[in-house]
Motif scaffolding. Sequence first.
Motif, short mmCIF file in Angstrom:
data_model
loop_
_atom_site.label_atom_id
_atom_site.label_comp_id
_atom_site.label_asym_id
_atom_site.label_seq_id
_atom_site.Cartn_x
_atom_site.Cartn_y
_atom_site.Cartn_z
N UNK A 75 0.84 -1.21 0.00
CA UNK A 75 0.00 0.00 0.00
C UNK A 75 0.87 1.26 0.00
N UNK A 76 1.93 1.26 0.81
CA UNK A 76 2.83 2.42 0.84
C UNK A 76 3.51 2.62 -0.51
N UNK A 77 3.94 1.54 -1.13
CA UNK A 77 4.57 1.64 -2.44
C UNK A 77 3.57 2.15 -3.48
N UNK A 78 2.36 1.62 -3.46
CA UNK A 78 1.33 2.05 -4.41
C UNK A 78 1.07 3.55 -4.30
N UNK A 81 -8.21 0.32 -11.94
CA UNK A 81 -8.91 -0.04 -13.18
C UNK A 81 -10.38 0.37 -13.16
N UNK A 82 -10.78 1.21 -12.22
CA UNK A 82 -12.16 1.69 -12.20
C UNK A 82 -12.35 2.74 -13.27
N UNK A 83 -11.52 3.78 -13.25
CA UNK A 83 -11.55 4.81 -14.27
C UNK A 83 -12.91 5.43 -14.50
N UNK A 84 -13.38 6.22 -13.58
CA UNK A 84 -14.70 6.83 -13.70
C UNK A 84 -14.87 7.68 -14.95
N UNK A 129 1.49 4.25 -17.72
CA UNK A 129 2.49 3.67 -16.82
C UNK A 129 1.86 3.33 -15.47
N UNK A 130 1.02 4.23 -14.98
CA UNK A 130 0.35 3.99 -13.69
C UNK A 130 -0.59 2.80 -13.79
N UNK A 131 -1.24 2.64 -14.92
CA UNK A 131 -2.13 1.50 -15.10
C UNK A 131 -1.36 0.19 -14.94
N UNK A 132 -0.23 0.07 -15.65
CA UNK A 132 0.52 -1.18 -15.60
C UNK A 132 1.15 -1.42 -14.23
N UNK A 133 1.73 -0.39 -13.64
CA UNK A 133 2.31 -0.55 -12.30
C UNK A 133 1.22 -0.77 -11.27
N UNK A 134 0.15 0.03 -11.37
CA UNK A 134 -0.93 -0.05 -10.40
C UNK A 134 -1.67 -1.37 -10.42
N UNK A 187 -0.47 -4.23 -11.16
CA UNK A 187 0.39 -5.20 -10.48
C UNK A 187 0.36 -5.03 -8.97
N UNK A 188 0.45 -3.80 -8.50
CA UNK A 188 0.45 -3.56 -7.06
C UNK A 188 -0.92 -3.83 -6.44
N UNK A 189 -1.98 -3.40 -7.10
CA UNK A 189 -3.33 -3.67 -6.57
C UNK A 189 -3.59 -5.18 -6.58
N UNK A 190 -3.15 -5.87 -7.63
CA UNK A 190 -3.28 -7.33 -7.68
C UNK A 190 -2.51 -8.00 -6.56
N UNK A 191 -1.31 -7.50 -6.27
CA UNK A 191 -0.50 -8.03 -5.18
C UNK A 191 -1.22 -7.86 -3.84
N UNK A 192 -1.76 -6.67 -3.61
CA UNK A 192 -2.47 -6.41 -2.36
C UNK A 192 -3.73 -7.27 -2.28
N UNK A 193 -4.44 -7.41 -3.41
CA UNK A 193 -5.62 -8.28 -3.44
C UNK A 193 -5.28 -9.73 -3.15
N UNK A 194 -4.15 -10.18 -3.68
CA UNK A 194 -3.72 -11.56 -3.42
C UNK A 194 -3.39 -11.76 -1.94
#
Length: 134
Positions: free
Chosen positions: A26-29, A68-71, A87-92, A94-101
């Motif tokens: 979360x801090x990295x994200x 990936x919500x993108x209102x 860039x934020x989409x690809x990095x984000x 991965x990080x959101x997926x990591x946190x979800x996992x």
Amino acid sequence: MNKHIYKTDEYGIRNYGLLALGVTGVCLLYSVIGLLALALLHFEAGAPNSNINNYIDAFWTLQMSASTIGFGDHFPVTLGGRMVVAAMFYVGVGLVGFIGALIAERVLGFADTNVKNRELRQQNSDNLAHNKVL
């Protein structure tokens, strides 16, 4: 202090706790979002038809793209801004997926690879000992 972050097993392998990994993720994200929001604002501020006019708008846009919500209430209109959001989409993702996992691991707990790794190490030790006897 390290005993709260990770535990060392009998093979000397560090097994990091889910809380430590989650907080780090979360801090990295949000650090990445915070830094890239400055770059996004740099590209978008003052551009014709731009709807990202302050840091909060840039931060919100990147947070929505990472999740990936993108209102669609804020979006980049410049090439540089679009590159930052991409860039934020690809990095984000991965990080959101990591946190979800990590959350799924905590809730469901079905994929404890640490236990599997310890079992495999024990089997390897047993096989090596058996081979020495032979």
